[in-house]
Design a protein around this motif. Structure first.
Motif, PDB file in Angstrom:
ATOM      1  N   ASP A 577      93.894  67.924 123.988  1.00 14.79           N
ATOM      2  CA  ASP A 577      94.943  67.057 124.070  1.00 14.79           C
ATOM      3  C   ASP A 577      94.882  66.678 125.421  1.00 14.79           C
ATOM      4  N   PRO A 578      94.752  65.284 125.556  1.00 16.99           N
ATOM      5  CA  PRO A 578      94.634  64.581 126.982  1.00 16.99           C
ATOM      6  C   PRO A 578      95.945  65.196 127.980  1.00 16.99           C
ATOM      7  N   GLY A 579      95.248  65.313 129.211  1.00 16.63           N
ATOM      8  CA  GLY A 579      96.061  65.732 130.292  1.00 16.63           C
ATOM      9  C   GLY A 579      96.428  67.511 130.173  1.00 16.63           C
ATOM     10  N   SER A 586      96.944  68.068 117.374  1.00 13.10           N
ATOM     11  CA  SER A 586      97.528  67.226 116.221  1.00 13.10           C
ATOM     12  C   SER A 586      97.174  67.799 114.806  1.00 13.10           C
ATOM     13  N   ALA A 587      97.875  66.925 113.909  1.00 11.61           N
ATOM     14  CA  ALA A 587      97.774  67.473 112.552  1.00 11.61           C
ATOM     15  C   ALA A 587      96.405  67.777 111.937  1.00 11.61           C
TER      16      ALA A 587
END
Length: 687
Positions: A577-579, A586-587
């Motif tokens: 997940d960026p950051g 995510s799904a």
């Protein structure tokens, strides 16, 4: 068409008269000297003529429905005549392959894959062999054959050959890149070798080698005496499909050589040296390099990162983000070459932007895409130039020698200014693999140059995504490394700079090669197990499940087989997940993977090998520095960047010494050539 056999009393007419068959079933004899039809038999066949063959002094014509006509007799002193008599025989109809192998007619049908058929479906083609020289019935020898069940589906037969040094065997090519090998006495299939993912369109035996033509226009030469086979030579022979390769034995007596001709669907015919003289000389010269070359070591730093459409200003927040470019460049002491390869410079998920870049392409006279897209390349180029100038010592400046872009891919290569002034043969190409090769959302940028007298090639890739799309990634590599990559051949301007037999046209012509990028190979394991191993630092337990490493270990046609990878000592670099430091929440819950890789080809002796020889005694000319293959904790993308450093041996050729060695090798060649010609003459018979 086929040239008619001549009588014992007219050897000078050999090659003068040709028989031609038509779709109406007609046969014509053409005098190629007088340019006229000298004889004909109309409607002698009831369906299209699909084959005309010469067997001894007889001629065999074959029609689509399976009817076979044999004209003349095998050992007669007289030439067969269209106006004369013939013997009628029959083979099954709907055969999709016919060929004369030695003095036998081989046919093949299948594989049969009709759903719901009452007949047993064949996983492999069914092969029948007939003897057209017999005076009796035209019976099959032996009963219908199939390849061993253990080899699975090898595809329809497309070509056949006998290799003179292995003339007890028959080699059959198949439409899915397999070669099956058959015993000529027992008619048993001995083994099957897969040499390519592409259709084999032609085979011919030349000396100890098997020449294979492909629908890609490539010709490969295999030494079939070893196990596994090794590739002696490979090159782009035609722009389109290689339709036929034939040997011209007459050249052994007329020209003191062995000529091989190839014909392509590009309507071109090319003539090749069947003795591979230049390749033998180049290989021997390569072994003698210490006698006329001096060597020095240069250091290369390679950085690869899928930036997920990030901008330079996004490198903020954490110290790892802020200091990334400085830290990665200082990780290697005084590199002579710094290669940056970025992927996803634009948001490939943004369908409007991606469509715009693919449909509009580059503006005339502009080296970048339209403004909304080119800004990202321009920003990163300026950022890298600034970072190199600020981080690296001012007394040792760097020069940009390569900048390349292709819808999301971006390459920027720096070389010390003290080295860049002497570079030559500088070139770059792009290969599109997205959407069946029509678009550049996936593909590669290939950059090359010659430093001293050594050629280098850097490849920045972005292969097909998806956990289950391993075969598509494999196919992308074929396009990038073989089918669609072709530099302008510049070997004549840099003699000795390329691999033996190469001129710089193909990737494998280059002595030193580094391939990096988002290769997208995944880990075939449960997601929870992969995350657990990554979190507790036992990710080495995941290496056996990595698709790329499995391909290197088990797939003989894997195009990276001649490459190596430094030892992986870091956690999977995708997908975050960026950051954050959290894997995909995510799904889609993607399985973490080492999508981002850096590989190197360790020796130019493997120049054209798809199946490199094992246990070869050689010193690698490119060596990864220990503990330098690593990832960087930059969290602005869903990928972590990686880097690796290499020591490379480059050579300088002493022209006078090389000339002396060349004279010695040329003298040795005459003895080798004489022996090869004598063996070939003995095999093919009289001139």
């Amino acid at each position: 068409m086929e040239f008619r056999a001549t009588g014992a009393d007219e050897p000078a007419n050999d090659g003068r008269y040709a028989w031609a068959g038509t779709k109406e079933g007609h046969l014509f004899e053409v005098d190629t000297v007088e340019l006229c039809i000298v004889s004909s038999r109309l409607n002698v066949h009831l369906s299209p003529v699909v084959g005309i063959y010469r067997v001894g002094r007889s001629m065999v014509t074959l029609e689509e429905s399976g009817k076979v006509l044999i004209w003349g007799t095998f050992d007669s002193p007289d030439a067969p005549q269209l106006a004369g008599t013939f013997k009628s025989q029959r083979v099954p109809d709907k055969q999709n392959f016919y060929a004369i192998v030695g003095n036998e007619l081989w046919t093949s049908s299948g594989p049969v894959t009709k759903p719901g058929s009452s007949a047993v479906s064949m996983r492999s083609p069914q092969i029948r062999v007939y003897d057209p020289t017999t005076t009796g019935s035209f019976s099959v020898l032996p009963r219908p054959m199939t390849t061993p069940e253990s080899v699975g589906h090898v595809g329809a037969v497309t070509a056949s050959a006998i290799v003179p040094s292995q003339d007890h065997l028959v080699y059959l090519g198949h439409d899915n890149g397999f070669v099956s090998v058959w015993d000529r006495k027992t008619y048993a299939c001995l083994f099957v070798q897969r040499v390519s993912p592409y259709m084999i369109t032609s085979l011919v035996g030349v000396g100890k080698n098997l020449w294979a033509g492909f629908r890609t226009g490539l010709i490969y030469v295999y030494d079939v005496r070893s196990e596994p086979w090794t590739v002696t030579k490979a090159w782009k022979a035609h722009k389109e499909t290689v339709l036929k390769i034939v040997v011209d034995p007459a050249s052994l007596w007329t020209d003191e050589t062995l000529q091989v001709a190839s014909m392509g669907s590009d309507m071109a015919i090319h003539l090749w040296d069947g003795l591979l003289r230049d390749d033998w000389l180049d290989a021997e010269l390569n072994l003698r390099q210490p006698d006329f070359c001096t060597f020095r070591s240069i250091r290369t730093l390679c950085i690869s990162w899928n930036i997920d459409a990030s901008k330079p200003q996004d490198l903020s927040g954490t110290p790892q983000n802020l200091d990334f470019l400085r830290d990665v460049m200082l990780s290697t002491e005084s590199p002579d070459i710094i290669s940056f390869g970025f992927q996803e410079m634009i948001d490939l998920e943004d369908k409007k932007l991606t469509a715009k870049s693919m449909l509009l392409g580059k503006k005339k006279g502009d080296s970048k895409f339209s403004d909304g897209i080119s800004s990202s390349y321009r920003l990163w180029h300026d950022k890298l130039v600034q970072a190199v100038r600020l981080v690296m010592p001012p007394e040792c400046p760097y020069t940009v020698v390569h900048v390349g872009d292709m819808i999301g891919l971006f390459s920027c290569i720096f070389v010390k200014s003290s080295e860049s002034a002497t570079l030559r043969d500088v070139a770059k190409i792009t290969v599109k693999t997205g959407m069946g090769g029509r678009h550049g959302n996936k593909g590669a940028i290939l950059a090359r140059f010659v430093i001293d007298d050594t050629s280098l090639c850097f490849i920045n890739c972005h292969l097909a995504a998806g956990q289950s799309h391993r075969r598509q990634r494999d196919h992308d590599l074929v396009d990038i490394l073989e089918d669609k990559s072709a530099f302008s051949g510049l070997g004549s301007s840099s003699p000795g700079a390329y691999a033996p037999g190469g001129d710089g046209t193909t990737v494998f012509d280059h002595e030193l090669c580094i391939l990096s990028g988002d290769l997208n190979y995944r880990i075939d394991a449960r997601r929870d197990n992969v995350i657990a191993a990554s979190m507790d630092g036992t990710f080495e337990t995941l290496l056996p499940y990595d698709q790329l490493l499995k391909g290197l270990a088990t797939n003989q046609t894997f195009r990276l087989r001649s490459f190596k990878e430094p030892v992986i000592t870091f956690a999977p670099t995708y997908k975050y997940d960026p950051g954050t430091d959290s894997y995909d929440s995510s799904a889609k819950k993607r399985i973490p993977a080492w999508c981002d890789r850096i590989l190197y080809r360790p020796s130019d002796e493997l120049a054209n090998s798809l199946i490199p020889p094992s246990g070869a005694d050689r010193e690698d000319k490119i060596t990864p520095l220990p503990q330098q293959y690593r990832r960087w904790e930059v969290n602005v993308s869903d990928h972590r960047p990686i880097s690796s450093s290499f020591d490379m041996q480059v050579k300088s050729i002493g022209a006078a010494k090389r000339a002396l060695v060349w004279e010695e090798i040329e003298s040795a060649w005459f003895g080798v050539e004489s022996a090869m010609i004598a063996e070939a003459r003995d095999y093919y018979g009289g001139g």
